[in-house]
Write a protein that holds these residues in place. Structure first.
Motif, PDB file in Angstrom:
ATOM      1  N   LEU A 154     -11.894 -19.268 -44.550  1.00 40.75           N
ATOM      2  CA  LEU A 154     -10.654 -18.528 -44.321  1.00 40.75           C
ATOM      3  C   LEU A 154     -10.189 -17.816 -45.589  1.00 40.75           C
ATOM      4  O   LEU A 154      -9.762 -16.659 -45.538  1.00 40.75           O
ATOM      5  CB  LEU A 154      -9.560 -19.466 -43.816  1.00 40.75           C
ATOM      6  CG  LEU A 154      -9.633 -19.863 -42.350  1.00 40.75           C
ATOM      7  CD1 LEU A 154      -8.551 -20.894 -42.028  1.00 40.75           C
ATOM      8  CD2 LEU A 154      -9.475 -18.653 -41.455  1.00 40.75           C
ATOM      9  N   LEU A 155     -10.286 -18.494 -46.714  1.00 37.19           N
ATOM     10  CA  LEU A 155      -9.892 -17.885 -47.986  1.00 37.19           C
ATOM     11  C   LEU A 155     -10.773 -16.684 -48.309  1.00 37.19           C
ATOM     12  O   LEU A 155     -10.272 -15.635 -48.740  1.00 37.19           O
ATOM     13  CB  LEU A 155      -9.947 -18.913 -49.110  1.00 37.19           C
ATOM     14  CG  LEU A 155      -9.517 -18.420 -50.483  1.00 37.19           C
ATOM     15  CD1 LEU A 155      -8.036 -18.072 -50.464  1.00 37.19           C
ATOM     16  CD2 LEU A 155      -9.808 -19.450 -51.537  1.00 37.19           C
TER      17      LEU A 155
ATOM     18  N   THR B  22      -8.277  -3.640 -47.806  1.00 39.58           N
ATOM     19  CA  THR B  22      -7.058  -2.860 -47.556  1.00 39.58           C
ATOM     20  C   THR B  22      -6.462  -2.348 -48.854  1.00 39.58           C
ATOM     21  O   THR B  22      -5.929  -1.232 -48.900  1.00 39.58           O
ATOM     22  CB  THR B  22      -6.019  -3.691 -46.785  1.00 39.58           C
ATOM     23  OG1 THR B  22      -5.732  -4.876 -47.515  1.00 39.58           O
ATOM     24  CG2 THR B  22      -6.497  -4.015 -45.395  1.00 39.58           C
TER      25      THR B  22
ATOM     26  N   ILE C 293     -12.410 -14.800 -46.143  1.00 35.15           N
ATOM     27  CA  ILE C 293     -12.087 -13.723 -45.193  1.00 35.15           C
ATOM     28  C   ILE C 293     -10.780 -13.038 -45.588  1.00 35.15           C
ATOM     29  O   ILE C 293     -10.679 -11.799 -45.577  1.00 35.15           O
ATOM     30  CB  ILE C 293     -12.021 -14.282 -43.756  1.00 35.15           C
ATOM     31  CG1 ILE C 293     -13.423 -14.661 -43.286  1.00 35.15           C
ATOM     32  CG2 ILE C 293     -11.392 -13.279 -42.800  1.00 35.15           C
ATOM     33  CD1 ILE C 293     -13.457 -15.444 -41.988  1.00 35.15           C
ATOM     34  N   ILE C 294      -9.783 -13.830 -45.969  1.00 38.66           N
ATOM     35  CA  ILE C 294      -8.501 -13.247 -46.391  1.00 38.66           C
ATOM     36  C   ILE C 294      -8.689 -12.394 -47.647  1.00 38.66           C
ATOM     37  O   ILE C 294      -8.124 -11.290 -47.746  1.00 38.66           O
ATOM     38  CB  ILE C 294      -7.450 -14.358 -46.598  1.00 38.66           C
ATOM     39  CG1 ILE C 294      -7.040 -14.947 -45.249  1.00 38.66           C
ATOM     40  CG2 ILE C 294      -6.232 -13.840 -47.347  1.00 38.66           C
ATOM     41  CD1 ILE C 294      -6.187 -16.193 -45.338  1.00 38.66           C
ATOM     42  N   LEU C 295      -9.475 -12.865 -48.600  1.00 38.39           N
ATOM     43  CA  LEU C 295      -9.722 -12.076 -49.813  1.00 38.39           C
ATOM     44  C   LEU C 295     -10.456 -10.776 -49.496  1.00 38.39           C
ATOM     45  O   LEU C 295     -10.144  -9.732 -50.080  1.00 38.39           O
ATOM     46  CB  LEU C 295     -10.512 -12.904 -50.829  1.00 38.39           C
ATOM     47  CG  LEU C 295      -9.719 -13.986 -51.554  1.00 38.39           C
ATOM     48  CD1 LEU C 295     -10.639 -14.820 -52.448  1.00 38.39           C
ATOM     49  CD2 LEU C 295      -8.598 -13.372 -52.370  1.00 38.39           C
TER      50      LEU C 295
ATOM     51  N   ILE D 132     -10.250  -9.116 -46.694  1.00 39.54           N
ATOM     52  CA  ILE D 132      -9.263  -8.238 -46.060  1.00 39.54           C
ATOM     53  C   ILE D 132      -8.324  -7.636 -47.101  1.00 39.54           C
ATOM     54  O   ILE D 132      -8.039  -6.428 -47.084  1.00 39.54           O
ATOM     55  CB  ILE D 132      -8.486  -9.009 -44.971  1.00 39.54           C
ATOM     56  CG1 ILE D 132      -9.405  -9.329 -43.798  1.00 39.54           C
ATOM     57  CG2 ILE D 132      -7.263  -8.218 -44.502  1.00 39.54           C
ATOM     58  CD1 ILE D 132      -8.798 -10.266 -42.772  1.00 39.54           C
ATOM     59  N   ILE D 133      -7.854  -8.449 -48.023  1.00 40.10           N
ATOM     60  CA  ILE D 133      -6.934  -7.960 -49.052  1.00 40.10           C
ATOM     61  C   ILE D 133      -7.615  -6.926 -49.944  1.00 40.10           C
ATOM     62  O   ILE D 133      -7.043  -5.873 -50.238  1.00 40.10           O
ATOM     63  CB  ILE D 133      -6.378  -9.135 -49.884  1.00 40.10           C
ATOM     64  CG1 ILE D 133      -5.401  -9.942 -49.042  1.00 40.10           C
ATOM     65  CG2 ILE D 133      -5.704  -8.644 -51.161  1.00 40.10           C
ATOM     66  CD1 ILE D 133      -4.919 -11.222 -49.700  1.00 40.10           C
TER      67      ILE D 133
END
Length: 125
Positions: free
Chosen positions: A95-96, A106, A98-100, A102-103
């Protein structure tokens, strides 16, 4: 003499001694349970969110120690805890990541958009 006593006399045993009875003990070995030590080591090195990978590694080592001593129940308990901790560490780590991603993606899009606006504004002068 009985036949057992005759055999004992032939084999060199003193006459009158009781025949030797052999007992067969059937030891059933349970299949060795997994201690998840490789998975724990991977999580310790790469997915060590909140030290879950390291704690899972400690439980895996405890499970292996219990298995070597012959405590199958204790080994299963430690292995089960290590498995749960490994699952948590892996899910949180993914999850971390994937979030990184995405960040970063974007954020880089925003930077590219700001640069293109900046170039268009300076190019119009």
């Amino acid at each position: 003499m009985f036949s057992g006593e005759q055999e004992a006399a032939v084999m060199g045993e003193p006459p009158g001694s009781a025949p030797v009875k052999n007992a067969v003990i059937d030891i059933q070995m349970e299949s060795p349970r997994r201690d998840h030590i490789v998975w724990s080591l991977f999580n310790t090195l790469f997915m060590n969110i909140c030290c879950l990978g390291f704690v899972a590694f400690a439980y895996s080592v405890k499970s292996r120690d219990r298995k070597m001593v012959g405590d199958i129940t204790g080994a299963q308990s430690y292995a089960s805890t290590a498995k749960c901790l490994n699952i948590c560490a892996l899910v949180l780590g993914l999850l971390l990541i994937i979030i990184l991603i995405i960040i970063v993606s974007t954020g880089s899009l925003m930077v590219l958009q700001a640069l293109s606006e900046l170039i268009q504004n300076h190019g119009g002068h």
